[in-house]
Design an enzyme around this catalytic site. Structure first.
Site, short mmCIF file in Angstrom:
data_model
loop_
_atom_site.label_atom_id
_atom_site.label_comp_id
_atom_site.label_asym_id
_atom_site.label_seq_id
_atom_site.Cartn_x
_atom_site.Cartn_y
_atom_site.Cartn_z
N GLU A 150 3.61 -7.90 -25.02
CA GLU A 150 2.70 -8.33 -26.09
C GLU A 150 3.28 -7.94 -27.46
O GLU A 150 3.74 -6.81 -27.64
CB GLU A 150 1.32 -7.68 -25.93
CG GLU A 150 0.37 -8.08 -27.05
CD GLU A 150 -0.98 -7.40 -26.97
OE1 GLU A 150 -1.67 -7.56 -25.94
OE2 GLU A 150 -1.35 -6.68 -27.93
N THR B 174 -0.68 -11.64 -30.39
CA THR B 174 -2.10 -11.43 -30.72
C THR B 174 -2.52 -12.36 -31.85
O THR B 174 -1.70 -12.90 -32.60
CB THR B 174 -2.40 -9.97 -31.12
OG1 THR B 174 -1.71 -9.67 -32.32
CG2 THR B 174 -2.00 -9.00 -30.03
N TYR B 175 -3.82 -12.52 -31.97
CA TYR B 175 -4.39 -13.43 -32.98
C TYR B 175 -5.55 -12.75 -33.68
O TYR B 175 -6.46 -12.23 -33.03
CB TYR B 175 -4.90 -14.70 -32.28
CG TYR B 175 -5.55 -15.65 -33.24
CD1 TYR B 175 -4.79 -16.58 -33.92
CD2 TYR B 175 -6.92 -15.59 -33.50
CE1 TYR B 175 -5.37 -17.43 -34.83
CE2 TYR B 175 -7.51 -16.44 -34.41
CZ TYR B 175 -6.73 -17.36 -35.07
OH TYR B 175 -7.30 -18.20 -35.97
N ALA C 83 -6.18 -10.07 -34.89
CA ALA C 83 -6.43 -8.63 -34.85
C ALA C 83 -5.84 -7.99 -36.11
O ALA C 83 -4.81 -8.45 -36.61
CB ALA C 83 -5.80 -8.02 -33.60
N GLY D 227 -12.98 -11.79 -29.47
CA GLY D 227 -12.78 -11.12 -30.76
C GLY D 227 -14.01 -10.29 -31.09
O GLY D 227 -15.06 -10.43 -30.46
N ASP D 228 -13.85 -9.40 -32.05
CA ASP D 228 -14.98 -8.53 -32.43
C ASP D 228 -15.61 -9.02 -33.71
O ASP D 228 -14.91 -9.28 -34.69
CB ASP D 228 -14.49 -7.09 -32.60
CG ASP D 228 -14.14 -6.49 -31.25
OD1 ASP D 228 -14.97 -6.61 -30.33
OD2 ASP D 228 -13.03 -5.93 -31.12
P1 FAD Z 1 -16.32 -11.69 -23.80
O1 FAD Z 1 -15.73 -11.96 -22.49
O2 FAD Z 1 -16.94 -12.83 -24.50
O3 FAD Z 1 -17.34 -10.51 -23.64
C1 FAD Z 1 -18.00 -9.94 -24.75
C2 FAD Z 1 -19.12 -9.04 -24.29
O4 FAD Z 1 -20.05 -9.75 -23.54
C3 FAD Z 1 -18.67 -7.92 -23.37
O5 FAD Z 1 -19.51 -6.82 -23.60
C4 FAD Z 1 -18.90 -8.43 -22.00
O6 FAD Z 1 -19.05 -7.37 -21.07
C5 FAD Z 1 -20.14 -9.22 -22.22
N1 FAD Z 1 -20.23 -10.35 -21.33
C6 FAD Z 1 -19.53 -11.50 -21.40
N2 FAD Z 1 -19.87 -12.33 -20.40
C7 FAD Z 1 -20.81 -11.66 -19.68
C8 FAD Z 1 -21.55 -11.94 -18.53
N3 FAD Z 1 -21.42 -13.09 -17.87
N4 FAD Z 1 -22.41 -11.01 -18.08
C9 FAD Z 1 -22.57 -9.86 -18.71
N5 FAD Z 1 -21.90 -9.53 -19.83
C10 FAD Z 1 -21.04 -10.40 -20.29
N6 FAD Z 1 -9.02 -9.17 -30.15
C11 FAD Z 1 -8.53 -9.90 -31.18
O7 FAD Z 1 -9.21 -10.03 -32.22
N7 FAD Z 1 -7.30 -10.53 -31.12
C12 FAD Z 1 -6.50 -10.43 -30.02
O8 FAD Z 1 -5.41 -10.99 -29.99
C13 FAD Z 1 -6.98 -9.65 -28.91
N8 FAD Z 1 -6.25 -9.54 -27.77
C14 FAD Z 1 -6.73 -8.80 -26.72
C15 FAD Z 1 -5.95 -8.69 -25.56
C16 FAD Z 1 -6.41 -7.96 -24.47
C17 FAD Z 1 -5.55 -7.88 -23.21
C18 FAD Z 1 -7.67 -7.30 -24.54
C19 FAD Z 1 -8.15 -6.48 -23.37
C20 FAD Z 1 -8.45 -7.40 -25.69
C21 FAD Z 1 -8.00 -8.15 -26.79
N9 FAD Z 1 -8.76 -8.28 -27.96
C22 FAD Z 1 -8.27 -9.02 -29.02
C23 FAD Z 1 -10.06 -7.56 -28.11
C24 FAD Z 1 -11.30 -8.43 -27.73
O9 FAD Z 1 -11.44 -9.49 -28.64
C25 FAD Z 1 -12.52 -7.51 -27.77
O10 FAD Z 1 -12.41 -6.52 -26.77
C26 FAD Z 1 -13.88 -8.20 -27.66
O11 FAD Z 1 -14.90 -7.24 -27.98
C27 FAD Z 1 -14.24 -8.71 -26.27
O12 FAD Z 1 -13.51 -9.80 -25.97
P2 FAD Z 1 -13.78 -10.56 -24.55
O13 FAD Z 1 -12.88 -11.72 -24.57
O14 FAD Z 1 -13.72 -9.64 -23.42
O15 FAD Z 1 -15.27 -11.04 -24.79
#
Ligand code: FAD
Length: 320
Positions: free
Chosen positions: A11, A42-43, A45, A102-103
């Site tokens: 990455e 990454t995007y 972040a 994303g956050d």
């Molecule tokens: P989601 O899957 O949408 O989940 C968000 C929240 O909702 C979580 O609490 C999840 O538990 C809950 N949730 C979702 N679906 C359900 C369901 N069906 N039932 C119950 N709860 C649910 N951020 C960036 O800005 N840019 C990046 O490039 C980036 N790369 C990353 C790469 C990796 C490998 C990882 C692990 C994280 C990365 N992140 C990045 C961080 C990520 O955007 C944050 O962790 C964000 O808060 C959660 O993203 P997610 O895709 O898991 O969200």
């Protein structure tokens, strides 16, 4: 799994200043020479822009044989903006994605959560499949590394990875909620998981087993990072949300030199990587911090790198 056949990927993040931008092409060349399955970028972040991600992805596409994976986030976007973004990445030639929500920014307006039209990464996965089906003719779908069988469906041709959290997403209440989230991502068409950083092999292995038992059929790659500097250490603590394991903390504390701490970090990551592969992990995803030397040393010690002459320049020192 035999270490010599294990797969790995890297990455990168878009460079944050001119000096980092000048150093990145050489880093990409050295990482590409190790023949990884893919290099992800990454995007969004830390304030990086769409253009800076695309620049790095284009560089990988045009200058190497390695398939790039674009991270995409949807937070704060309208449906139309997300559509446009996906089209732009597909038109640049990207065929592998890591769909993450994303956050949301802190301090959203009252009554708004800042998330936008697309509420979760599962919805983003669906949208990528939909836009890609409109945009890319079936005959042009090829993803290096995926089997070229005529029976593959369109969905199977496009690799869409999603985030997995062995120690739980900060907002989730239990591991089973995280596994439910993975099942939702799978139902939307995701076919690979990549984990957040963690410190203990057992955390990943028990999470991967629970996910499998619950019906998650796609491979989940453990994300690991060698802790070779205080900056990397604080990033790892921030992302894993955990305390430093006491044995590693003590070793780092008593070691007086930067070089010695690097060595501890590389050896520690190699040990973690070995335990993960021995425990059945399908490969390793290495967070590089935009430097090739430490991650290549980790893979070398695990014994998974190709012949040393093809990556000889990896031993050159890079700027911090
Ligand atoms: P989601 O899957 O949408 O989940 C968000 C929240 O909702 C979580 O609490 C999840 O538990 C809950 N949730 C979702 N679906 C359900 C369901 N069906 N039932 C119950 N709860 C649910 N951020 C960036 O800005 N840019 C990046 O490039 C980036 N790369 C990353 C790469 C990796 C490998 C990882 C692990 C994280 C990365 N992140 C990045 C961080 C990520 O955007 C944050 O962790 C964000 O808060 C959660 O993203 P997610 O895709 O898991 O969200």
């Amino acid at each position: 799994m035999s270490c010599t056949t294990a797969r790995y990927s890297f990455e990168l993040y878009p460079p944050r200043n001119e000096r980092a931008a000048a150093a990145l092409p050489a880093t990409i060349d050295r990482l590409a020479a190790a023949r990884p399955d893919f290099i992800s970028v990454t995007y969004g972040a830390n304030g990086s822009s769409r253009t800076s991600s695309l620049d790095v992805l284009r560089h990988i596409l045009e200058r190497t044989d390695v398939s790039p994976m674009a991270h995409l986030t949807c937070v704060g976007s309208s449906h139309e903006e997300a559509n446009r973004l996906i089209r732009e990445f597909l038109d640049a030639g990207v065929r592998r994605f890591l769909a993450v929500r994303g956050d949301p920014p802190e301090g959203a307006a009252p009554g708004e959560d800042g998330i936008g039209d697309i509420r979760s990464s599962a919805e983003l996965v669906q949208l990528i499949h939909r836009v890609q089906a409109e945009r890319v003719p079936y005959g042009e779908l090829t993803v290096p590394g995926l089997p070229a069988q005529a029976v593959l469906t369109r969905r199977e041709h496009v690799q869409i990875a999603v985030a997995a959290f062995p120690n739980g997403h900060p907002a989730s209440h239990s591991i089973s909620q995280d596994i439910d989230a993975l099942l939702a991502k799978q139902a939307a068409g995701a076919n690979l998981g990549i984990t957040q950083l963690f410190f203990h092999a057992e955390d990943y292995l028990s999470f991967a087993q629970k996910a499998k038992d619950a019906g998650v059929a796609f491979p989940i790659l453990p994300g690991i990072m060698p802790v070779t500097s205080p900056a990397r250490l604080s990033r790892m603590l921030e992302l894993s949300g955990e305390d430093l394991p006491s044995d590693l903390a003590i070793q780092l504390e008593v070691e007086p030199t930067d070089e010695g701490r690097r060595e501890i970090g590389i050896e520690w990551a190699a040990g973690l990587g070995r335990r993960l592969l021995d425990g059945g992990a399908p490969g390793l995803h290495l967070y590089t911090f935009n430097q090739s030397e430490a991650v290549l040393s980790v893979l070398d010690r695990i014994g998974v790198l190709p012949a040393p002459d093809s990556i000889s320049s990896a031993t050159e020192r890079e700027p911090a």
